[in-house]
Design an enzyme around this catalytic site. Structure first.
Site, PDB file in Angstrom:
ATOM      1  N   GLU A  26       0.873  -1.166   0.000  1.00 12.94           N
ATOM      2  CA  GLU A  26       0.000   0.000   0.000  1.00 12.94           C
ATOM      3  C   GLU A  26       0.907   1.212   0.000  1.00 12.94           C
ATOM      4  O   GLU A  26       1.586   1.504   0.985  1.00 12.94           O
ATOM      5  CB  GLU A  26      -0.908  -0.035   1.226  1.00 12.94           C
ATOM      6  CG  GLU A  26      -2.201   0.748   1.029  1.00 12.94           C
ATOM      7  CD  GLU A  26      -2.040   2.212   1.345  1.00 12.94           C
ATOM      8  OE1 GLU A  26      -1.923   3.012   0.379  1.00 12.94           O
ATOM      9  OE2 GLU A  26      -2.030   2.572   2.522  1.00 12.94           O
ATOM     10  N   CYS A  55      -1.251   9.043   2.829  1.00 18.99           N
ATOM     11  CA  CYS A  55      -1.238   8.540   1.460  1.00 18.99           C
ATOM     12  C   CYS A  55      -2.521   8.887   0.719  1.00 18.99           C
ATOM     13  O   CYS A  55      -2.523   9.035  -0.504  1.00 18.99           O
ATOM     14  CB  CYS A  55      -1.000   7.028   1.440  1.00 18.99           C
ATOM     15  SG  CYS A  55      -2.278   6.073   2.289  1.00 18.99           S
TER      16      CYS A  55
END
Length: 485
Positions: free
Chosen positions: A252, A286
């Site tokens: 991720e 993110c």
């Protein structure tokens, strides 16, 4: 003694008990003040290898434990996050530079992850398959064995527990390597919680350290799955190393997420959503909104109001002041943010708010008059910067969203029908209509495509079972088969 008393963990790692870290130590610093809060021990590659061996030994009896036994540990872990929330929150605020709001969200997420993982031991473990033979045929899910979890600094508790909890719930043991800058919030906290929750010795190993430790937790022969959250550049290295060893790596990674503001959108609500998406935790997320794509009819109104909101936000020491933004994590992060903004301004971008800093306190920044080649538009800034670009129609905005190499999150604000049609055309792991780009739940799949990672490998039973188990085919005949040999 406090739950997180440094006298217990100072200079130590955890592998079957609190041990001296043979790799030296790392000072835990408060970004807002530079004060030293404690000292975390670093493991060596040799200690990682020993931990992996012990984790493999401990994993088999843990996998054989009854579902009730494993679920009880995870439910107790959830309770402990609540019982010690104030102490954990203080560490999250001081060590990561986040606000109390952000810390409370992390603790709530940790509790939710543990409760969701507590349901995994009793989740159906397979299915009955069709077969052309006189037999039973099954596919069953089994633990992979040893899982390595490498977690980043920005949401250190959330981004560690979302892999640690389901991996444990499904009968695996775990090697945890937190970021050196947040090894207490992202490491010691989890170790103490599961230690007190009754996890058997050897089930979770805390192994802080630098790059050599990261390499060791990937390459240890006992490790079968690596769960990595971090930058795209580092994720590529982890993925390459895992692929050579035929291991699975769930990655991720970064994002340059787009928030699309459609014509007719409520400017007050849209700019509030845009400010939250870009400035929460100083943009060090993110999923942060890295690109604001605003229809030309409302572009100027949106830019003006977003800049007003940015100017009104309070920036300071989140542990001692009532602020909405704290410091960025360190000087290296600050330099990267400042360089991207400065280069874009030299190329013609206009600063509508912010663009300056005092120490590690970077003001929330709004940029306009950009083009799609400027670094503030093309790069993941990982700072409190909101670049805005106008668009004229749905074809143009779909192309602009998809032009990025990243594909993590997209938010679309405005008419739901138009937003649904646009959602069908964008490439991203998540699309949020009438919400900004930052969103995560323990019950929902989370992940990105392209340079943002290898798909949804976190959240919810389906994604977690896929991530942390292997499928085994089993057949059963009523008697030994006759063969022609």
């Amino acid at each position: 003694m406090n739950f997180l008393d440094p006298g217990l963990w100072a200079g130590r790692i955890h592998s079957g008990g609190w041990l001296t870290g043979d790799g030296g130590s790392h000072d835990v610093r408060e970004p807002a003040t530079g004060l030293t809060l404690g000292t975390v021990g670093h493991a060596t590659p040799a200690q990682v290898r020993a931990a992996a061996t012990e984790a493999a030994r401990a994993q088999r009896p843990w996998a054989r434990a009854t579902p009730q036994t494993r679920a009880t540990v995870l439910r107790r872990a959830a309770e402990l996050f609540g019982e010690h929330a104030d102490e954990i929150s203080d560490w999250l605020v001081r060590e990561s530079g986040g606000t109390r709001l952000k810390a409370d969200r992390e603790i709530a997420a940790a509790r939710a992850e543990c409760l969701e993982a507590a349901a995994l031991p009793t989740h159906p473990a397979g299915e009955v398959l069709a077969t052309n033979s006189d037999r039973w045929s099954f596919a069953r899910r089994r633990p992979v064995g040893v899982v390595s979890v490498i977690a980043p600094f920005n949401f250190p508790l959330t981004l560690a527990i979302r892999s640690v909890a389901p991996a444990l719930g499904l009968g695996n043991s775990v090697l945890l390597k937190p970021d050196p800058r947040t090894s207490v919030s992202g490491g010691v906290v989890l170790q103490r919680v599961f230690e007190e929750a009754g996890l058997p010795s050897g089930g979770l190993h805390l192994l802080p350290g630098a790059g050599d430790v990261g390499e060791a937790v990937v390459t240890a022969p006992e490790v079968r799955v690596i769960s990595f959250t971090g930058s795209t550049a580092a994720g590529r290295r982890v993925g390459e190393a895992a692929a050579r060893l035929l291991k699975r790596a769930h990655l991720e990674l970064g994002g340059n997420n787009a928030l699309v503001v459609l014509p007719g959108a409520d400017i007050e609500l849209a700019t509030s959503a845009g400010a939250f998406g870009s400035f929460l935790h100083q943009g060090q997320i993110c999923m942060a909104t890295g690109r604001h794509l605003v229809h030309r009819d409302v572009y100027e109104a949106y830019a003006t109001r977003l800049a007003e909101r940015a100017d009104a936000l309070r920036v300071g020491d989140p542990f001692r002041q009532d602020v909405q933004l704290g410091p960025v994590i360190d000087e290296g992060q600050l330099a990267g943010i400042d360089a991207i903004v400065a280069e874009s301004v030299r190329a013609g971008a206009r600063v509508r708010a912010g663009g300056r800093h005092e120490g590690l306190l970077y003001r929330p920044t709004v940029l306009t008059e950009l083009d799609a080649t400027m670094p503030a538009w093309t790069q993941e800034i990982f700072g409190p910067v909101a670049p805005i670009l106008p668009f004229d129609d749905v074809d143009e905005v779909a192309d602009l969203v998809n032009a990025s190499e990243y594909g993590l999150a997209v938010g679309i604000l405005g008419d739901v029908g138009a937003a649904m049609r646009l959602a069908d055309r964008v490439d991203a792991g998540k699309v949020h209509i009438n919400e900004q780009t930052v969103g995560d739940e323990a019950y929902a799949p989370m992940g990105g495509v392209g340079a943002s990672g290898t798909g949804s490998r976190f959240g919810g039973a389906t994604a977690n079972i896929e991530a942390f188990t292997e499928t085994q085919w089993v057949t059963v005949k009523p008697e030994i088969e006759h063969y022609p040999f």
